[in-house]
Scaffold this motif. Structure first.
Motif, PDB file in Angstrom:
ATOM      1  N   ARG A 133       0.830  -1.215   0.000  1.00 34.25           N
ATOM      2  CA  ARG A 133       0.000   0.000   0.000  1.00 34.25           C
ATOM      3  C   ARG A 133       0.855   1.252   0.000  1.00 34.25           C
ATOM      4  NH1 ARG A 133      -2.474   3.738   3.366  1.00 34.25           N
ATOM      5  NH2 ARG A 133      -4.456   4.507   2.498  1.00 34.25           N
ATOM      6  N   VAL A 134       1.947   1.198   0.741  1.00 34.67           N
ATOM      7  CA  VAL A 134       2.839   2.353   0.801  1.00 34.67           C
ATOM      8  C   VAL A 134       3.368   2.701  -0.586  1.00 34.67           C
ATOM      9  CG1 VAL A 134       5.147   3.044   1.545  1.00 34.67           C
ATOM     10  CG2 VAL A 134       3.516   2.135   3.215  1.00 34.67           C
ATOM     11  N   GLU A 135       3.816   1.687  -1.329  1.00 30.02           N
ATOM     12  CA  GLU A 135       4.350   1.962  -2.660  1.00 30.02           C
ATOM     13  C   GLU A 135       3.243   2.438  -3.602  1.00 30.02           C
ATOM     14  OE1 GLU A 135       6.959   0.019  -6.302  1.00 30.02           O
ATOM     15  OE2 GLU A 135       6.481  -1.217  -4.562  1.00 30.02           O
ATOM     16  N   ALA A 136       2.071   1.827  -3.493  1.00 32.07           N
ATOM     17  CA  ALA A 136       0.957   2.242  -4.353  1.00 32.07           C
ATOM     18  C   ALA A 136       0.565   3.693  -4.074  1.00 32.07           C
ATOM     19  CB  ALA A 136      -0.239   1.320  -4.142  1.00 32.07           C
ATOM     20  N   LEU A 137       0.581   4.087  -2.805  1.00 34.97           N
ATOM     21  CA  LEU A 137       0.230   5.452  -2.436  1.00 34.97           C
ATOM     22  C   LEU A 137       1.225   6.444  -3.035  1.00 34.97           C
ATOM     23  CD1 LEU A 137      -1.883   6.990  -0.710  1.00 34.97           C
ATOM     24  CD2 LEU A 137      -0.276   6.847   1.198  1.00 34.97           C
ATOM     25  N   LEU A 138       2.503   6.093  -2.975  1.00 33.43           N
ATOM     26  CA  LEU A 138       3.515   6.981  -3.557  1.00 33.43           C
ATOM     27  C   LEU A 138       3.381   7.038  -5.072  1.00 33.43           C
ATOM     28  CD1 LEU A 138       5.959   8.797  -3.265  1.00 33.43           C
ATOM     29  CD2 LEU A 138       7.420   6.751  -3.306  1.00 33.43           C
ATOM     30  N   LEU A 139       3.178   5.895  -5.704  1.00 33.13           N
ATOM     31  CA  LEU A 139       3.008   5.881  -7.159  1.00 33.13           C
ATOM     32  C   LEU A 139       1.789   6.696  -7.583  1.00 33.13           C
ATOM     33  CD1 LEU A 139       3.835   2.130  -7.881  1.00 33.13           C
ATOM     34  CD2 LEU A 139       5.176   4.094  -8.638  1.00 33.13           C
ATOM     35  N   LEU A 140       0.719   6.610  -6.804  1.00 30.69           N
ATOM     36  CA  LEU A 140      -0.474   7.399  -7.121  1.00 30.69           C
ATOM     37  C   LEU A 140      -0.174   8.895  -7.001  1.00 30.69           C
ATOM     38  CD1 LEU A 140      -3.481   7.628  -7.760  1.00 30.69           C
ATOM     39  CD2 LEU A 140      -3.954   7.337  -5.308  1.00 30.69           C
ATOM     40  N   GLY A 141       0.497   9.286  -5.928  1.00 27.03           N
ATOM     41  CA  GLY A 141       0.853  10.690  -5.765  1.00 27.03           C
ATOM     42  C   GLY A 141       1.741  11.184  -6.892  1.00 27.03           C
ATOM     43  N   GLN A 142       2.728  10.376  -7.288  1.00 21.93           N
ATOM     44  CA  GLN A 142       3.599  10.752  -8.401  1.00 21.93           C
ATOM     45  C   GLN A 142       2.802  10.902  -9.693  1.00 21.93           C
ATOM     46  OE1 GLN A 142       6.219   7.396  -8.273  1.00 21.93           O
ATOM     47  NE2 GLN A 142       7.775   8.448  -7.057  1.00 21.93           N
ATOM     48  N   ALA A 143       1.948   9.927  -9.958  1.00 20.44           N
ATOM     49  CA  ALA A 143       1.192   9.942 -11.220  1.00 20.44           C
ATOM     50  C   ALA A 143       0.310  11.176 -11.313  1.00 20.44           C
ATOM     51  CB  ALA A 143       0.352   8.672 -11.326  1.00 20.44           C
ATOM     52  N   LEU A 144      -0.371  11.507 -10.231  1.00 19.86           N
ATOM     53  CA  LEU A 144      -1.233  12.690 -10.248  1.00 19.86           C
ATOM     54  C   LEU A 144      -0.416  13.967 -10.393  1.00 19.86           C
ATOM     55  CD1 LEU A 144      -3.665  11.606  -7.408  1.00 19.86           C
ATOM     56  CD2 LEU A 144      -4.192  11.732  -9.840  1.00 19.86           C
ATOM     57  N   TYR A 145       0.719  14.009  -9.727  1.00 17.07           N
ATOM     58  CA  TYR A 145       1.566  15.192  -9.816  1.00 17.07           C
ATOM     59  C   TYR A 145       2.078  15.399 -11.239  1.00 17.07           C
ATOM     60  CZ  TYR A 145       5.506  18.340  -9.226  1.00 17.07           C
ATOM     61  OH  TYR A 145       6.363  19.398  -9.372  1.00 17.07           O
ATOM     62  N   PHE A 146       2.540  14.340 -11.857  1.00 12.88           N
ATOM     63  CA  PHE A 146       3.147  14.480 -13.185  1.00 12.88           C
ATOM     64  C   PHE A 146       2.111  14.584 -14.306  1.00 12.88           C
ATOM     65  CE2 PHE A 146       6.850  12.693 -10.892  1.00 12.88           C
ATOM     66  CZ  PHE A 146       7.728  13.738 -11.129  1.00 12.88           C
ATOM     67  N   THR A 147       0.838  14.428 -13.974  1.00 13.68           N
ATOM     68  CA  THR A 147      -0.212  14.777 -14.941  1.00 13.68           C
ATOM     69  C   THR A 147      -0.768  16.165 -14.646  1.00 13.68           C
ATOM     70  OG1 THR A 147      -1.826  13.590 -13.566  1.00 13.68           O
ATOM     71  CG2 THR A 147      -0.922  12.413 -15.465  1.00 13.68           C
ATOM     72  N   ASP A 148      -0.083  16.907 -13.777  1.00 14.49           N
ATOM     73  CA  ASP A 148      -0.442  18.288 -13.427  1.00 14.49           C
ATOM     74  C   ASP A 148      -1.764  18.393 -12.678  1.00 14.49           C
ATOM     75  OD1 ASP A 148       1.860  19.027 -14.761  1.00 14.49           O
ATOM     76  OD2 ASP A 148       0.824  19.534 -16.622  1.00 14.49           O
ATOM     77  N   ASP A 149      -2.242  17.292 -12.114  1.00  9.58           N
ATOM     78  CA  ASP A 149      -3.466  17.337 -11.317  1.00  9.58           C
ATOM     79  C   ASP A 149      -3.073  17.583  -9.865  1.00  9.58           C
ATOM     80  OD1 ASP A 149      -5.948  17.153 -10.214  1.00  9.58           O
ATOM     81  OD2 ASP A 149      -6.470  15.225 -11.109  1.00  9.58           O
ATOM     82  N   TYR A 150      -2.624  18.813  -9.597  1.00 11.27           N
ATOM     83  CA  TYR A 150      -2.068  19.119  -8.286  1.00 11.27           C
ATOM     84  C   TYR A 150      -3.136  19.107  -7.196  1.00 11.27           C
ATOM     85  CZ  TYR A 150       1.509  20.704 -11.511  1.00 11.27           C
ATOM     86  OH  TYR A 150       2.417  20.768 -12.534  1.00 11.27           O
ATOM     87  N   THR A 151      -4.365  19.457  -7.564  1.00 11.16           N
ATOM     88  CA  THR A 151      -5.450  19.454  -6.583  1.00 11.16           C
ATOM     89  C   THR A 151      -5.701  18.047  -6.055  1.00 11.16           C
ATOM     90  OG1 THR A 151      -6.477  21.373  -7.632  1.00 11.16           O
ATOM     91  CG2 THR A 151      -7.884  20.016  -6.243  1.00 11.16           C
ATOM     92  N   ALA A 152      -5.609  17.052  -6.921  1.00  9.36           N
ATOM     93  CA  ALA A 152      -5.798  15.669  -6.496  1.00  9.36           C
ATOM     94  C   ALA A 152      -4.535  15.095  -5.873  1.00  9.36           C
ATOM     95  CB  ALA A 152      -6.227  14.817  -7.689  1.00  9.36           C
TER      96      ALA A 152
END
Length: 908
Positions: A133-152
């Protein structure tokens, strides 16, 4: 704000070994390539693990396309055996693999789609802080950040950083450092209220953290400097921080790397602003030399040139400033695309360098022409009401403007003689704002005050009126302080000795265009109400503001009394004169909020015609119709209403600042209309943009921001990503504050969190959330009937799911009883509440009660549409919803008929 290689540096080398995450449970030998039903969950998980490792090995050996396809295929295959695997975490191994590889390939949407369900599914006591879960949470945060969805990205990254601080979690400290860095970036870009504090916390001791290398540290400083230099307040610490960073770069092995040249430019500008030229010039020259070698002819190259030209002005070397700027403009003109939009901002800034230098050299005409060219370049990509355009327009020398030369002379009112009449009553100033020309009137005041043509009290009072109509609380307070200081000093020219106007402007500032703190209007309203010398139209406005203060101060009975006691007379006082328009807009808002819909609809129809026939009332006309479209529950039922909103939305964008509360509300209302029509993707983007615009103003309310955030979360959910939506909603719920939030926003956030817990099957938690909300008696008393009904209905839904039928039935009855009459707000709230109770009765085998509720619900639902359709309007129906309702009524009717058929007549 971030450097170009963030992704590579943050993610390039850290890929965990998949075997680690299942080590505690895998004790069997390798499984053959057989179907899952030949295994136990443990042995099938071991087989999944082997396949995953083989795919990952192939990926990093270079077979990336084939490996990615294999990972997707494995994920699809394993998904077939979800029931077999149950809650075994090995089921999620292929999702983790896909998320990991997709992130490495830059396919962030794919990564987010598979990581988000993992984050939610593994949020159990056993796996909350587990490695998967820890790795998935980080990957999700990275993915949202690099798609410029900073609000999410922001709430996801917050969750990861918080998780890293919890004892017993399997979080790599380097991952916490990375997430903290990305959180600082995302929070700043999403205009989070605590973004500045996050940046400072992350910077503190950053290089001592695991993975906190110099490159990321310097990027954080660049982010911090950029955010602080664009802020509205002075920052005495900025120069000291710049010196600290410059000294750090001199000793850092990474400080001279090419990708940090942008930071050299930033430091140079800070030093130049503070006249520290010995530090500034070498840094800016180094930046210029690098750009000349690496990226000549790009906008960045010309920004570097502009920095050097600008510093010559600061040093007083005006000829050098002009020659440097002109040389850069000549290079730009020689480029095939040098006149394009990408170059417009830097072109404008270079022209401004020439304007400053020429003005200092006494070359007034050269300065004026440069200023005009700067304005033209700004207008190439921005509206006349953009702050950058306004700032330039205020500097124009009217005497030197040649309308034949300057294409925007008419736009700025510089093509005609005469000036407006600036009075203490502010009629001309208000009239200009209502025409959508607040930029023009601001420039007129700037020019007049600069030339000493306006007394301080008069100028500041009129500026306060403008601030009140724009919702700029800070500017309004500052101008009112100037007014009162001037009056206290005996400067009464143009203003009475004991004027009512400052108090009126203050009440307007707190209650009209932006609701920030309604209680700040209490004192000026009390002073106004104690006077007997107010003009009749101002008296009516004061009554309107009093009712508005009561409404937003959550004293509904007082608001309703003031409004209804005076509505007939005060609506009759509405005119198209400036303060008559302000009165009309305020009364319309109250009529819509207090459910006086018949009066509101009639007023909008008649008043729109009056405004259309009145010159210079464009903003007033658009706002009148937008108020109705935003708040009237029936306004968006017709195609005409929808298209009118789309048209007015574009108009507002050109007549109001982006962060103006009316503009934000209009974009949100349009997004809601799009969502109802099924266009949830565009609706989500509009809602996110509205949230970021609203947060951009320092005078926003956190409850409103949380409401917009939850609204965005609902749309993310509707677009197929419920897990991400749950993260957004949870973050909003965690920030709730009944003491400062408005009741509507508080209720929506509580409702959303209870829904999330119910959706997750955590019914006890859902019940706790909703009953805690219902127990806030002060907040519940301030809710509108529609919002209170929604909470009671949700409470009933949760109790029904828990099998507590008697309690659920009582809760449904309370929900219905809260509404004052069935047609309240067009009947939509009652229609939905009765439908939910009908489903409950159906599930409880009470067919007659179910059918009666469903039939009444549909009567209310369809009547709303039929009223408009019968008048010939092109009604924008919701076909899917219509069909479902018709089916429900038919099914419930059939069940009722069957129950009646079972009752045989008695034989005599």
């Amino acid at each position: 704000m971030a450097g170009p290689d963030d992704q590579r540096e943050l993610m390039g080398a850290r890929f965990c070994t998949l075997a680690l995450v299942l080590a505690p449970v895998l004790v069997l030998g390798s499984a053959s390539d057989a179907l899952a039903q030949n295994h136990t969950p443990d042995s099938y998980a071991e087989w999944i693990l082997k396949q995953s490792n083989d795919i990952q090995d192939a990926y990093f050996r270079g077979s990336k396309d084939q490996a990615m396809a294999a990972a997707d295929a494995l994920n699809a295959e394993v998904d077939k055996y979800a029931d077999f695997m149950g809650d075994h975490k090995g089921f999620w191994l292929p999702d983790l693999l896909v998320a990991r590889l997709a992130t490495d390939r830059g396919d962030y949407k794919h990564a987010a789609d598979v990581a988000a369900p993992m984050v939610t599914a593994l949020d159990t006591p056993a796996e909350h802080g587990g490695a998967m879960r820890v790795e998935a949470l980080l990957l999700l945060g990275q993915a949202l950040y690099f798609t410029d969805d900073y609000t999410a990205a922001e709430p996801v990254l917050r969750s990861f950083v918080t998780l890293g601080q919890e004892p017993g979690t399997q979080v790599d400290p380097e991952d916490v450092t990375e997430a903290a860095y990305l959180l600082a970036q995302a929070a700043t870009r999403a205009f989070a209220p605590d973004a500045a504090q996050i940046r400072r916390d992350v910077l503190d001791g950053f290089t001592e953290r695991p993975g906190g290398h110099d490159g990321l540290y310097l990027r954080l400083w660049l982010l911090d400097f950029q955010a602080r230099r664009t802020g509205a307040t002075d920052d005495a610490q900025l120069l000291a921080d710049a010196r600290h960073v410059a000294a750090f770069m001199e000793t850092s092995d990474e400080g001279d790397m090419a990708e940090y040249q942008l930071l050299y430019g930033m430091l140079g500008r800070i030093f130049a602003d503070n006249a520290d030229f010995d530090r500034a010039v070498p840094l800016l020259q180094a930046r210029m030399d690098y750009m000349r070698a690496q990226a000549p002819g790009t906008p960045e190259y010309f920004w570097a040139a502009q920095n050097l030209a600008g510093i010559r002005n600061l040093q007083g070397d005006f000829p050098a400033a002009i020659s440097t700027a002109q040389a850069a403009l000549g290079e730009m003109d020689a480029l095939p695309n040098g006149q394009g939009d990408d170059f417009a901002p830097v072109r404008s800034t270079l022209e401004q360098v020439i304007w400053v230098a020429a003005d200092q050299m006494g070359e007034a005409l050269i300065a004026q022409e440069a200023l005009e060219r700067a304005y033209v370049a700004v207008r190439q990509t921005r509206s006349a009401n953009n702050p950058a355009a306004q700032e330039l327009a205020t500097k124009m020398d009217k005497a030197l403007v040649d309308p034949a030369r300057f294409v925007y002379a008419a736009e700025l009112g510089l093509d005609r003689p005469g000036e407006i009449f600036v009075t203490a009553d502010g009629d001309d100033v208000v009239s200009a704002v209502l025409a959508g020309r607040y930029a023009l009137i601001s420039q007129v005041l700037d020019r007049a005050e600069a030339k000493g043509e306006l007394p301080t009290a008069m100028a500041a009072l009129n500026r306060a009126y403008i601030a009140a109509l724009l919702g700029d609380v800070g500017e309004g307070q500052a101008q009112l302080a100037r007014v009162r200081a001037a009056l206290a000093d005996g400067q009464h020219e143009g203003v009475e000795a004991d004027p009512w106007q400052p108090d009126f402007a203050e009440a307007l500032l707190m209650l009209f265009a932006r609701i920030y703190d309604p209680d700040l209007a209490l004192a000026p309203l009390a002073r106004l109400e104690a006077r007997d010398d107010l003009p009749e139209i101002i008296q009516a406005n004061v009554r309107m503001l009093r009712a508005t203060q009561s409404f937003y101060g959550h004293d509904m009975s007082a608001a309703r009394k003031v409004y209804l006691d005076n509505a007939d007379a005060d609506f009759a006082r509405v005119t198209t004169e400036p303060w008559g328009v302000i009165l009309g807009l305020g009364l319309l808002n109250l009529a819509l909020e207090l459910d006086d819909l018949d009066r509101a609809r009639a007023f909008v129809d008649s008043y729109s015609k009056q405004l259309e026939a009145t010159p210079d009332r464009a903003l007033a006309l658009v706002s009148t119709q937008m108020f109705a479209l935003n708040a009237d529950p029936d306004a968006m039922l017709t195609e005409r209403g929808f298209q009118t909103m789309a048209f007015h939305l574009r108009s507002l964008a050109s007549m109001l600042p982006e962060e103006h509360q009316w503009s934000v509300a209009a974009r949100f209302a349009y997004a809601s209309a799009l969502a109802r029509r099924g266009d949830r993707i565009e609706a989500a983007e509009l809602t996110r943009a509205a949230l970021e615009s609203y947060r951009r103003s320092p005078w926003h309310q956190e409850g409103t921001a949380a409401f917009l955030s939850v609204s965005y979360g609902w749309l993310v959910w509707g677009n197929g990503n419920p897990e991400l939506a749950q993260s957004i909603i949870a973050q909003a719920y965690a920030s709730r504050d009944p003491a400062t939030w408005g009741p509507l926003y508080w209720a929506e956030v509580c409702f959303a969190q209870a829904f999330v817990r119910s959706y997750q099957g955590r019914l006890d938690e859902a019940r706790s959330v909703i009953e805690e909300a219902l127990g806030e008696t002060a907040m519940m008393a301030r809710l509108t009937p529609a919002n209170a009904t929604r909470l009671h209905t949700q409470h009933a839904d949760i109790l029904a799911q828990m099998g507590l039928s008697d309690l659920a039935a009582d809760a449904y009855d309370r929900a219905v009883a809260v509404l004052p009459y069935p047609e309240y707000q067009g009947g939509q709230t009652m229609a939905e509440t009765l439908r939910k109770r009908a489903v409950f009765f159906h599930d409880q085998a009470q067919p007659q009660a179910a059918y009666l509720d469903m039939a009444e619900s549909n009567a209310l639902w369809f009547d709303r549409y039929d009223r408009y359709a019968s008048s010939g309007a092109d009604v924008a129906r919701q076909p899917a919803e219509d069909r479902l309702r018709a089916v429900d009524e038919a099914v419930f009717g059939w069940v009722l008929s069957q129950s009646l058929a079972e009752v045989q007549p008695q034989q005599e």
